[in-house]
Motif scaffolding. Structure first.
Motif, PDB file in Angstrom:
ATOM      1  N   LEU A 150     -47.961 -24.998 -24.727  1.00  0.00           N
ATOM      2  CA  LEU A 150     -49.531 -25.370 -24.771  1.00  0.00           C
ATOM      3  C   LEU A 150     -50.288 -24.022 -25.561  1.00  0.00           C
ATOM      4  CD1 LEU A 150     -49.585 -25.892 -20.922  1.00  0.00           C
ATOM      5  CD2 LEU A 150     -49.869 -27.774 -22.642  1.00  0.00           C
ATOM      6  N   VAL A 151     -49.574 -22.941 -25.680  1.00  0.00           N
ATOM      7  CA  VAL A 151     -50.345 -21.924 -26.437  1.00  0.00           C
ATOM      8  C   VAL A 151     -50.918 -22.536 -27.970  1.00  0.00           C
ATOM      9  CG1 VAL A 151     -48.385 -20.911 -27.776  1.00  0.00           C
ATOM     10  CG2 VAL A 151     -50.170 -19.580 -26.913  1.00  0.00           C
ATOM     11  N   PHE A 152     -50.260 -23.535 -28.367  1.00  0.00           N
ATOM     12  CA  PHE A 152     -50.570 -23.939 -29.665  1.00  0.00           C
ATOM     13  C   PHE A 152     -52.066 -24.774 -29.539  1.00  0.00           C
ATOM     14  CE2 PHE A 152     -46.081 -23.771 -30.455  1.00  0.00           C
ATOM     15  CZ  PHE A 152     -46.051 -22.778 -31.535  1.00  0.00           C
ATOM     16  N   PHE A 153     -52.323 -25.190 -28.305  1.00  0.00           N
ATOM     17  CA  PHE A 153     -53.743 -25.906 -28.246  1.00  0.00           C
ATOM     18  C   PHE A 153     -54.581 -25.177 -27.165  1.00  0.00           C
ATOM     19  CE2 PHE A 153     -49.945 -28.442 -28.159  1.00  0.00           C
ATOM     20  CZ  PHE A 153     -50.324 -29.577 -29.200  1.00  0.00           C
ATOM     21  N   PHE A 154     -54.305 -24.037 -26.470  1.00  0.00           N
ATOM     22  CA  PHE A 154     -55.307 -23.289 -25.563  1.00  0.00           C
ATOM     23  C   PHE A 154     -55.016 -21.826 -25.831  1.00  0.00           C
ATOM     24  CE2 PHE A 154     -54.004 -27.163 -23.410  1.00  0.00           C
ATOM     25  CZ  PHE A 154     -55.282 -27.801 -23.211  1.00  0.00           C
ATOM     26  N   LYS A 155     -56.253 -21.200 -25.671  1.00  0.00           N
ATOM     27  CA  LYS A 155     -55.882 -19.427 -25.756  1.00  0.00           C
ATOM     28  C   LYS A 155     -56.197 -19.049 -24.408  1.00  0.00           C
ATOM     29  CE  LYS A 155     -57.703 -15.933 -28.523  1.00  0.00           C
ATOM     30  NZ  LYS A 155     -58.618 -15.049 -29.722  1.00  0.00           N
ATOM     31  N   THR A 156     -56.530 -19.645 -23.506  1.00  0.00           N
ATOM     32  CA  THR A 156     -56.837 -19.255 -22.186  1.00  0.00           C
ATOM     33  C   THR A 156     -56.571 -20.326 -21.190  1.00  0.00           C
ATOM     34  OG1 THR A 156     -59.425 -19.903 -21.970  1.00  0.00           O
ATOM     35  CG2 THR A 156     -58.758 -17.628 -22.955  1.00  0.00           C
ATOM     36  N   ILE A 157     -56.256 -19.637 -19.938  1.00  0.00           N
ATOM     37  CA  ILE A 157     -56.013 -20.590 -18.770  1.00  0.00           C
ATOM     38  C   ILE A 157     -57.085 -20.248 -17.629  1.00  0.00           C
ATOM     39  CG2 ILE A 157     -54.525 -21.311 -16.847  1.00  0.00           C
ATOM     40  CD1 ILE A 157     -52.159 -20.624 -18.556  1.00  0.00           C
ATOM     41  N   HIS A 158     -57.863 -21.209 -17.128  1.00  0.00           N
ATOM     42  CA  HIS A 158     -58.847 -20.927 -16.167  1.00  0.00           C
ATOM     43  C   HIS A 158     -57.971 -20.099 -14.987  1.00  0.00           C
ATOM     44  CE1 HIS A 158     -61.934 -21.198 -13.218  1.00  0.00           C
ATOM     45  NE2 HIS A 158     -62.817 -21.159 -14.076  1.00  0.00           N
ATOM     46  N   LYS A 159     -58.646 -19.350 -14.301  1.00  0.00           N
ATOM     47  CA  LYS A 159     -57.981 -18.607 -13.288  1.00  0.00           C
ATOM     48  C   LYS A 159     -57.613 -19.345 -11.972  1.00  0.00           C
ATOM     49  CE  LYS A 159     -59.387 -13.716 -13.893  1.00  0.00           C
ATOM     50  NZ  LYS A 159     -60.192 -12.643 -13.400  1.00  0.00           N
ATOM     51  N   LYS A 160     -58.224 -20.494 -11.782  1.00  0.00           N
ATOM     52  CA  LYS A 160     -58.296 -21.330 -10.578  1.00  0.00           C
ATOM     53  C   LYS A 160     -56.997 -22.179 -11.101  1.00  0.00           C
ATOM     54  CE  LYS A 160     -63.046 -21.419  -8.897  1.00  0.00           C
ATOM     55  NZ  LYS A 160     -64.003 -22.498  -8.739  1.00  0.00           N
ATOM     56  N   VAL A 161     -56.807 -22.615 -12.483  1.00  0.00           N
ATOM     57  CA  VAL A 161     -55.920 -23.542 -12.620  1.00  0.00           C
ATOM     58  C   VAL A 161     -54.411 -22.797 -12.642  1.00  0.00           C
ATOM     59  CG1 VAL A 161     -54.806 -24.818 -15.009  1.00  0.00           C
ATOM     60  CG2 VAL A 161     -57.121 -24.813 -14.285  1.00  0.00           C
ATOM     61  N   PHE A 162     -54.586 -21.550 -12.982  1.00  0.00           N
ATOM     62  CA  PHE A 162     -53.467 -20.522 -13.328  1.00  0.00           C
ATOM     63  C   PHE A 162     -53.043 -20.496 -11.644  1.00  0.00           C
ATOM     64  CE2 PHE A 162     -51.715 -16.092 -12.851  1.00  0.00           C
ATOM     65  CZ  PHE A 162     -50.809 -16.377 -14.019  1.00  0.00           C
ATOM     66  N   ASP A 163     -53.709 -19.952 -10.803  1.00  0.00           N
ATOM     67  CA  ASP A 163     -53.410 -19.919  -9.419  1.00  0.00           C
ATOM     68  C   ASP A 163     -52.845 -21.043  -8.834  1.00  0.00           C
ATOM     69  OD1 ASP A 163     -54.158 -17.281  -9.792  1.00  0.00           O
ATOM     70  OD2 ASP A 163     -56.048 -17.594  -8.707  1.00  0.00           O
ATOM     71  N   THR A 164     -53.384 -22.040  -9.129  1.00  0.00           N
ATOM     72  CA  THR A 164     -52.738 -23.428  -8.553  1.00  0.00           C
ATOM     73  C   THR A 164     -51.306 -23.732  -9.477  1.00  0.00           C
ATOM     74  OG1 THR A 164     -55.071 -24.391  -8.571  1.00  0.00           O
ATOM     75  CG2 THR A 164     -53.239 -25.954  -8.334  1.00  0.00           C
ATOM     76  N   MET A 165     -51.135 -23.525 -10.571  1.00  0.00           N
ATOM     77  CA  MET A 165     -49.830 -23.571 -10.880  1.00  0.00           C
ATOM     78  C   MET A 165     -48.945 -22.823 -10.422  1.00  0.00           C
ATOM     79  SD  MET A 165     -51.177 -23.725 -14.967  1.00  0.00           S
ATOM     80  CE  MET A 165     -49.791 -23.267 -15.760  1.00  0.00           C
ATOM     81  N   LEU A 166     -49.161 -21.369 -10.076  1.00  0.00           N
ATOM     82  CA  LEU A 166     -48.265 -20.535  -9.352  1.00  0.00           C
ATOM     83  C   LEU A 166     -48.172 -21.078  -7.986  1.00  0.00           C
ATOM     84  CD1 LEU A 166     -49.536 -16.823 -10.455  1.00  0.00           C
ATOM     85  CD2 LEU A 166     -47.496 -18.004 -11.378  1.00  0.00           C
ATOM     86  N   GLY A 167     -48.927 -21.670  -7.246  1.00  0.00           N
ATOM     87  CA  GLY A 167     -48.811 -22.264  -6.041  1.00  0.00           C
ATOM     88  C   GLY A 167     -47.849 -23.481  -6.175  1.00  0.00           C
ATOM     89  N   PHE A 168     -48.077 -24.381  -6.958  1.00  0.00           N
ATOM     90  CA  PHE A 168     -47.273 -25.396  -7.311  1.00  0.00           C
ATOM     91  C   PHE A 168     -45.596 -24.922  -7.535  1.00  0.00           C
ATOM     92  CE2 PHE A 168     -44.979 -28.254 -10.035  1.00  0.00           C
ATOM     93  CZ  PHE A 168     -45.047 -29.487  -9.505  1.00  0.00           C
ATOM     94  N   ALA A 169     -45.354 -23.784  -7.991  1.00  0.00           N
ATOM     95  CA  ALA A 169     -44.117 -23.351  -8.319  1.00  0.00           C
ATOM     96  C   ALA A 169     -43.530 -22.970  -6.994  1.00  0.00           C
ATOM     97  CB  ALA A 169     -44.194 -22.133  -9.603  1.00  0.00           C
ATOM     98  N   ALA A 170     -44.377 -22.210  -6.348  1.00  0.00           N
ATOM     99  CA  ALA A 170     -43.822 -21.655  -5.105  1.00  0.00           C
ATOM    100  C   ALA A 170     -43.462 -22.837  -4.274  1.00  0.00           C
ATOM    101  CB  ALA A 170     -44.855 -20.887  -4.590  1.00  0.00           C
ATOM    102  N   GLY A 171     -44.295 -23.910  -4.168  1.00  0.00           N
ATOM    103  CA  GLY A 171     -44.143 -25.043  -3.047  1.00  0.00           C
ATOM    104  C   GLY A 171     -42.830 -25.601  -3.490  1.00  0.00           C
ATOM    105  N   VAL A 172     -42.623 -25.847  -4.971  1.00  0.00           N
ATOM    106  CA  VAL A 172     -41.332 -26.565  -5.387  1.00  0.00           C
ATOM    107  C   VAL A 172     -40.155 -25.492  -4.959  1.00  0.00           C
ATOM    108  CG1 VAL A 172     -39.893 -27.234  -7.367  1.00  0.00           C
ATOM    109  CG2 VAL A 172     -42.263 -27.845  -7.268  1.00  0.00           C
ATOM    110  N   MET A 173     -40.133 -24.297  -5.158  1.00  0.00           N
ATOM    111  CA  MET A 173     -39.074 -23.593  -4.787  1.00  0.00           C
ATOM    112  C   MET A 173     -38.572 -23.305  -3.358  1.00  0.00           C
ATOM    113  SD  MET A 173     -39.733 -20.691  -7.808  1.00  0.00           S
ATOM    114  CE  MET A 173     -38.337 -19.726  -7.273  1.00  0.00           C
ATOM    115  N   ILE A 174     -39.608 -23.468  -2.563  1.00  0.00           N
ATOM    116  CA  ILE A 174     -39.600 -23.496  -1.108  1.00  0.00           C
ATOM    117  C   ILE A 174     -38.930 -24.584  -0.567  1.00  0.00           C
ATOM    118  CG2 ILE A 174     -40.492 -23.411   1.199  1.00  0.00           C
ATOM    119  CD1 ILE A 174     -42.880 -21.792  -0.084  1.00  0.00           C
TER     120      ILE A 174
END
Length: 270
Positions: A31-55
């Motif tokens: 995705l780095v080839f298409f975006f230079k930043t990630i909105h903080k809300k999107v970033f935190d949602t992504m981290l939460g998603f990863a946590a939910g999968v692992m739980i």
């Protein structure tokens, strides 16, 4: 898909599955080839998603089969589960304190582990690598459990676990490469650093499968060990980082969605 996997030895199955999870990490890093930043809300949602999968994966794919197998093998099921789970957490605690790394959601001056002059990019990659050790181990142990003939384990369930781990690796790859790009690193170099964080998964996956195949008696312990290591990562890193930008609602919904998707994959397909 099941027919394809059935043709191979469990270690090769684990290798293919973890090569897939590594590939998804690389896809997220791309995705780095298409975006230079990630909105903080999107970033935190992504981290939460990863946590939910692992739980969800920790319980349905690891602890539950581990308890069933311990009982089947004549061990005390709750004692075996507790020992394995706590040992997994302790292992990650020791690694966390002895390996220099930097958490994704924290500032550039906040480093953990021994003092080091290593660059921030290396520390970020090491942080995600810590996540990926128990994930690769979990996939390998799951395929080993199928070969061991555990009633509550199935080849489709092991494949579902690999799919779930792959899903949560996508945001992790992006979470390494895009911040590095934002700090001035070239797109290609940021991508290479991001995908490198997942290279440990095939190694851990094959080792996990080999271990349980050669020592079937430790399989209940190994399943719960992998679960404990994953939960340690969730509680010590993913959830605090997801909450660090005051986007708790987004992070919480990410956890709920990730947990639900992994639960569906494991229960419906496993």
């Amino acid at each position: 898909m099941v027919a394809f996997f059935e043709r191979f030895d469990p270690t090769i199955q684990a290798l293919f599955a973890t090569l897939f999870t590594w590939g998804v990490t690389a896809l997220g890093s791309a995705l780095v080839f298409f975006f230079k930043t990630i909105h903080k809300k999107v970033f935190d949602t992504m981290l939460g998603f990863a946590a939910g999968v692992m739980i969800a994966a920790s319980f349905w794919s690891l602890i539950s089969p581990g308890i069933d197998l311990a009982e089947e093998m004549g061990f005390n099921p709750w004692l075996m589960a507790a020992m394995g789970f706590m040992s997994g957490g302790l292992f990650l605690f020791i690694v966390d304190k002895t390996l220099p790394h930097m958490h994704l959601g924290l500032g550039p001056k906040v480093k953990e582990g021994p003092k080091t002059s290593w660059q921030r990019s290396v520390l970020l990659v090491l942080a995600i690598t810590l996540h990926n050790i128990p994930e690769g181990l979990a996939v390998g142990v799951a395929f080993g459990a199928v070969a061991a003939g555990i009633e509550s384990s199935s080849l489709m369930g092991a494949i579902a676990l690999a799919i779930g781990i792959g899903l949560q690796n996508f945001p992790e790859g992006a979470a390494v490469s895009i911040p590095l790009r934002r700090e001035g690193m070239s797109r290609t170099k940021a991508f290479l650093y991001g995908q490198a964080s997942g290279i440990v998964e095939p190694i851990a996956g094959v080792l996990g499968a080999l271990l349980v195949l050669s020592m079937r008696s430790i399989l209940p312990f190994a399943l719960c060990f992998a679960a404990g290591a994953m939960i340690y990562v969730v509680v010590e890193e993913l959830i605090p980082e997801a909450q660090s930008n005051n986007n708790s609602d987004y992070a919480t919904m990410g956890v709920m969605v990730g947990f639900t998707i992994m639960m569906i994959l494991d229960v419906a397909l496993g």
